[in-house]
Design a protein around this motif. Structure first.
Motif, PDB file in Angstrom:
ATOM      1  N   UNK A  89     -40.398 -10.873   5.074  1.00  0.00           N
ATOM      2  CA  UNK A  89     -41.152  -9.838   5.789  1.00  0.00           C
ATOM      3  C   UNK A  89     -40.226  -8.851   6.486  1.00  0.00           C
ATOM      4  N   UNK A  90     -39.145  -9.358   7.091  1.00  0.00           N
ATOM      5  CA  UNK A  90     -38.168  -8.485   7.750  1.00  0.00           C
ATOM      6  C   UNK A  90     -37.447  -7.615   6.739  1.00  0.00           C
ATOM      7  N   UNK A  91     -37.067  -8.228   5.609  1.00  0.00           N
ATOM      8  CA  UNK A  91     -36.407  -7.448   4.546  1.00  0.00           C
ATOM      9  C   UNK A  91     -37.363  -6.363   4.025  1.00  0.00           C
ATOM     10  N   UNK A  92     -38.636  -6.722   3.826  1.00  0.00           N
ATOM     11  CA  UNK A  92     -39.627  -5.740   3.365  1.00  0.00           C
ATOM     12  C   UNK A  92     -39.813  -4.613   4.367  1.00  0.00           C
ATOM     13  N   UNK A  93     -39.801  -4.953   5.669  1.00  0.00           N
ATOM     14  CA  UNK A  93     -39.936  -3.925   6.706  1.00  0.00           C
ATOM     15  C   UNK A  93     -38.784  -2.927   6.643  1.00  0.00           C
ATOM     16  N   UNK A  94     -37.570  -3.421   6.569  1.00  0.00           N
ATOM     17  CA  UNK A  94     -36.395  -2.535   6.535  1.00  0.00           C
ATOM     18  C   UNK A  94     -36.400  -1.675   5.270  1.00  0.00           C
ATOM     19  N   UNK A  95     -36.652  -2.308   4.123  1.00  0.00           N
ATOM     20  CA  UNK A  95     -36.690  -1.539   2.866  1.00  0.00           C
ATOM     21  C   UNK A  95     -37.811  -0.502   2.870  1.00  0.00           C
ATOM     22  N   UNK A  96     -38.969  -0.858   3.431  1.00  0.00           N
ATOM     23  CA  UNK A  96     -40.092   0.086   3.501  1.00  0.00           C
ATOM     24  C   UNK A  96     -39.769   1.277   4.390  1.00  0.00           C
ATOM     25  N   UNK A  97     -39.164   1.019   5.542  1.00  0.00           N
ATOM     26  CA  UNK A  97     -38.815   2.122   6.450  1.00  0.00           C
ATOM     27  C   UNK A  97     -37.802   3.046   5.786  1.00  0.00           C
TER      28      UNK A  97
END
Length: 154
Positions: A89-97
């Motif tokens: 979820x954290x990796x997805x958040x960073x990649x999404x931003x």
């Protein structure tokens, strides 16, 4: 003898040159006419909208949406993956931003280039004339497509 100032704004064009010539023919001397070309200021782009500047052009809008979506997908698929939902979820958040910011930045950069080509330069014309000529010069100015006109009486 009363004097007036006629202040008007125009988009720069050949019509403006004709206007200045026609005003001179109406009896106004060159020294009584002042034409000021205005410099266009570039659009000021902020990362976030604030209470004082809400131009709907923030670069973080799409980054926030993409960050939320990618984080949700990271959490969902993270349940089945080795590192678990928190890390994914954290990796997805960073990649999404990062991806949302990059897409919006590139889109606005391309769009800004297109709109600057269409922009036109504006000119302010100030005419210092006698009261008796005010109405005739005002009609001449209005017939040449003035964007706005104002009169200051002295």
């Amino acid at each position: 003898m009363k004097l007036n100032y006629l202040i008007s704004t125009f988009t720069y064009s050949t019509s403006l040159e004709l206007l200045l010539t026609e005003i001179e023919k109406a009896g106004v001397h060159k020294t009584q006419i002042l034409a000021i070309p205005m410099d266009r200021l570039g659009e000021f782009q902020t990362l976030m909208d604030t209470d004082f500047s809400d131009d709907q052009k923030s670069l973080l809008d799409l980054a926030g949406v993409f960050g939320a979506v990618f984080m949700l997908l990271g959490v969902i698929y993270g349940l089945a993956l080795y590192w678990g939902p928190v890390i994914w979820g954290s990796i997805g958040l960073v990649l999404g931003i990062i991806s949302g910011f990059a897409i919006e930045y590139l889109y606005k950069k391309k769009r800004k280039g297109l709109t600057l080509k269409k922009s036109e330069k504006e000119v302010i014309v100030i005419v210092h004339i006698q009261d008796s000529l005010t109405e005739s010069v005002k009609k001449i100015i209005l017939s040449h497509g003035a964007k706005g006109i104002g009169t200051v009486k002295k």
